[in-house]
Design a protein around this motif. Structure first.
Motif, PDB file in Angstrom:
ATOM      1  N   UNK A  63       0.812  -1.224   0.000  1.00  0.00           N
ATOM      2  CA  UNK A  63       0.000   0.000   0.000  1.00  0.00           C
ATOM      3  C   UNK A  63       0.843   1.271   0.000  1.00  0.00           C
ATOM      4  N   UNK A  64       2.077   1.205   0.534  1.00  0.00           N
ATOM      5  CA  UNK A  64       2.945   2.386   0.512  1.00  0.00           C
ATOM      6  C   UNK A  64       3.309   2.765  -0.919  1.00  0.00           C
ATOM      7  N   UNK A  65       3.564   1.772  -1.762  1.00  0.00           N
ATOM      8  CA  UNK A  65       3.884   2.058  -3.164  1.00  0.00           C
ATOM      9  C   UNK A  65       2.715   2.740  -3.838  1.00  0.00           C
ATOM     10  N   UNK A  92     -11.133   1.477   0.352  1.00  0.00           N
ATOM     11  CA  UNK A  92     -11.345   0.201   1.030  1.00  0.00           C
ATOM     12  C   UNK A  92     -12.766   0.037   1.516  1.00  0.00           C
ATOM     13  N   UNK A  93     -13.377   1.135   1.969  1.00  0.00           N
ATOM     14  CA  UNK A  93     -14.758   1.079   2.473  1.00  0.00           C
ATOM     15  C   UNK A  93     -15.750   0.742   1.373  1.00  0.00           C
ATOM     16  N   UNK A  94     -15.766   1.567   0.317  1.00  0.00           N
ATOM     17  CA  UNK A  94     -16.748   1.345  -0.747  1.00  0.00           C
ATOM     18  C   UNK A  94     -16.408   0.104  -1.568  1.00  0.00           C
ATOM     19  N   UNK A  95     -15.134  -0.233  -1.658  1.00  0.00           N
ATOM     20  CA  UNK A  95     -14.766  -1.477  -2.331  1.00  0.00           C
ATOM     21  C   UNK A  95     -15.300  -2.689  -1.591  1.00  0.00           C
ATOM     22  N   UNK A  96     -15.212  -2.647  -0.258  1.00  0.00           N
ATOM     23  CA  UNK A  96     -15.779  -3.728   0.558  1.00  0.00           C
ATOM     24  C   UNK A  96     -17.286  -3.822   0.347  1.00  0.00           C
ATOM     25  N   UNK A  97     -17.955  -2.682   0.324  1.00  0.00           N
ATOM     26  CA  UNK A  97     -19.405  -2.670   0.088  1.00  0.00           C
ATOM     27  C   UNK A  97     -19.742  -3.284  -1.270  1.00  0.00           C
ATOM     28  N   UNK A  98     -18.978  -2.913  -2.307  1.00  0.00           N
ATOM     29  CA  UNK A  98     -19.216  -3.451  -3.648  1.00  0.00           C
ATOM     30  C   UNK A  98     -18.995  -4.968  -3.654  1.00  0.00           C
ATOM     31  N   UNK A  99     -17.931  -5.424  -3.005  1.00  0.00           N
ATOM     32  CA  UNK A  99     -17.634  -6.858  -2.971  1.00  0.00           C
ATOM     33  C   UNK A  99     -18.731  -7.642  -2.275  1.00  0.00           C
ATOM     34  N   UNK A 177     -14.785 -15.010  -1.513  1.00  0.00           N
ATOM     35  CA  UNK A 177     -13.509 -15.573  -1.941  1.00  0.00           C
ATOM     36  C   UNK A 177     -13.184 -15.209  -3.384  1.00  0.00           C
ATOM     37  N   UNK A 178     -14.197 -14.853  -4.160  1.00  0.00           N
ATOM     38  CA  UNK A 178     -13.974 -14.514  -5.572  1.00  0.00           C
ATOM     39  C   UNK A 178     -13.220 -13.208  -5.756  1.00  0.00           C
ATOM     40  N   UNK A 179     -13.016 -12.427  -4.673  1.00  0.00           N
ATOM     41  CA  UNK A 179     -12.260 -11.176  -4.809  1.00  0.00           C
ATOM     42  C   UNK A 179     -10.976 -11.182  -3.979  1.00  0.00           C
ATOM     43  N   UNK A 180     -10.692 -12.283  -3.297  1.00  0.00           N
ATOM     44  CA  UNK A 180      -9.460 -12.347  -2.525  1.00  0.00           C
ATOM     45  C   UNK A 180      -8.254 -12.476  -3.464  1.00  0.00           C
ATOM     46  N   UNK A 181      -7.127 -11.902  -3.050  1.00  0.00           N
ATOM     47  CA  UNK A 181      -5.894 -12.016  -3.823  1.00  0.00           C
ATOM     48  C   UNK A 181      -5.039 -13.147  -3.261  1.00  0.00           C
ATOM     49  N   UNK A 255      -6.770  -3.150  -2.342  1.00  0.00           N
ATOM     50  CA  UNK A 255      -5.865  -4.279  -2.547  1.00  0.00           C
ATOM     51  C   UNK A 255      -5.352  -4.800  -1.211  1.00  0.00           C
ATOM     52  N   UNK A 256      -5.142  -3.904  -0.236  1.00  0.00           N
ATOM     53  CA  UNK A 256      -4.754  -4.339   1.109  1.00  0.00           C
ATOM     54  C   UNK A 256      -5.858  -5.184   1.735  1.00  0.00           C
ATOM     55  N   UNK A 257      -7.114  -4.779   1.565  1.00  0.00           N
ATOM     56  CA  UNK A 257      -8.243  -5.549   2.097  1.00  0.00           C
ATOM     57  C   UNK A 257      -8.337  -6.906   1.400  1.00  0.00           C
ATOM     58  N   UNK A 258      -8.161  -6.933   0.094  1.00  0.00           N
ATOM     59  CA  UNK A 258      -8.291  -8.166  -0.681  1.00  0.00           C
ATOM     60  C   UNK A 258      -7.144  -9.143  -0.424  1.00  0.00           C
ATOM     61  N   UNK A 259      -5.956  -8.608  -0.146  1.00  0.00           N
ATOM     62  CA  UNK A 259      -4.795  -9.476  -0.036  1.00  0.00           C
ATOM     63  C   UNK A 259      -4.441  -9.905   1.371  1.00  0.00           C
TER      64      UNK A 259
END
Length: 354
Positions: A63-65, A92-99, A177-181, A255-259
């Motif tokens: 996430x720093x990059x 991360x918030x709205x991405x979680x909601x979408x997922x 699980x379909x959105x986990x990295x 991506x931090x939430x997914x990974x």
């Protein structure tokens, strides 16, 4: 030799700044610690002592990059936009909601989710950008204040709409699980997000140094009056530089939430945005160097946590180091007298030889 020093002067100044910051940290450790040698060894070598510690460096650097890249684009245009922290959190918030609200096959779900988060980040950056270009409100102030708006809005959304009621603290429901990295190195949490971050750094490098839009950003940052005289639409450049910054930071958050987490669990602002800004400043806003500086800051963070665990030195020591380095790197006067003397000597040498 003088020509070599002048050519790489900025790099030398950064390395000296880092060395001074670490030296002062070591002095403080000797003054306050009962076992300073253990503290120094833990800071410098501790992150390399185990697979889990080494992997944590790359996990934190991801996430720093993204946040460093997010800051580097508006910084190249001399726009001091500091909204990466809020964009990361809200992405991360709205991405979680979408997922949680959508169901698609894996692969397609990844793509749609990241595209959605990218657009969310663009809108996050659009507001301070419009305030700057339309109303001439300072982007530093608006983006700084907007971080708080996004933080508390994100908390509200998770708490009242997507909270896991079975958990004993404030977290969202687990995302599908379909959105986990995938975590692709055994016995670590290093995930595909690090690959995405490296690709993003390369793409931002291409964008800034090999496209017309990137050229316009750099010209606006180098000389605003010249850019206007050359026919560059300065307002448009400011707008899309900040908008792209918001999009990249938001992607870093999701991506931090997914990974790593598999759900949204940031009850407080994680600080990746601020550390990403530091990575961009130390790297001179160069996208490829941001990879290196992000790993360096992540190394310091890892070392500071180890120091805090095994010695009597608090983890906040790394903040002291970072602050000293940033102050020296951003100080225009630091070593300027040396560069001036080198330029004068080089000019005198050229004059005598001719």
């Amino acid at each position: 030799m003088r020509g070599f020093i002048l050519k790489y002067f900025d790099l030398i100044r950064v390395l000296l700044s880092i060395s001074i910051g670490l030296t002062l940290a070591f002095i403080i450790m000797f003054l306050v610690s009962d076992n300073p040698l253990l503290s120094i060894r833990s800071l410098l070598i501790g992150p390399l002592a185990s697979r889990s510690r080494l992997s944590f460096i790359f996990e934190t650097a991801t996430p720093l990059i993204f946040c460093g890249l997010a800051a580097s684009i508006p910084f190249q245009a001399k726009q001091f936009w500091v909204g990466a922290e809020g964009a990361l959190y809200f992405g991360g918030t709205l991405g979680t909601a979408f997922a949680l609200l959508t169901r698609f096959p894996s692969g397609l779900h990844h793509f749609l989710l990241l595209a959605f988060v990218f657009i969310v980040g663009m809108f996050v950056g659009l507001i301070p950008a419009l305030l700057k270009t339309r109303l001439k409100i300072n982007e530093f102030v608006t983006s700084l204040m907007f971080n708080f708006i996004l933080y508390y809005s994100g908390l509200y959304i998770i708490n009242f709409h997507f909270r896991d009621q079975a958990a004993g603290y404030l977290v969202s429901n687990a995302i599908p699980k379909t959105v986990l990295l995938a975590q692709f190195i055994p016995r670590t949490r290093i995930h595909l997000g690090i690959i995405f971050a490296l690709i993003a750094a390369f793409l931002v490098y291409i964008f800034l140094f090999h496209t017309k839009w990137g050229y316009e950003i750099r010209m606006v940052g180098a000389n605003l009056s010249f850019a206007k005289y050359g026919g560059i639409n300065v307002k448009r450049v400011i707008l899309y530089s900040i908008v792209l910054g918001g999009a990249l930071a938001a992607m870093g958050g999701m991506i931090e939430v997914m990974g790593i987490h598999g759900r949204f669990n940031w009850q407080a602002s994680p600080g990746y945005g601020w550390n990403g800004i530091m990575a961009a400043i130390i790297a001179g806003n160069h996208p490829l160097l941001i990879i290196v500086t992000s790993l360096f800051i992540s190394y310091l963070i890892t070392g500071a946590q180890i120091v805090n665990l095994v010695t009597d030195i608090p983890a906040e020591m790394v903040t002291v180091i970072q602050a000293i380095i940033i102050l020296l790197v951003t100080s225009q006067a630091f070593l300027e007298f040396w560069r001036h003397r080198l330029i004068v000597k080089e000019a005198a040498k050229d004059g005598s030889s001719s």
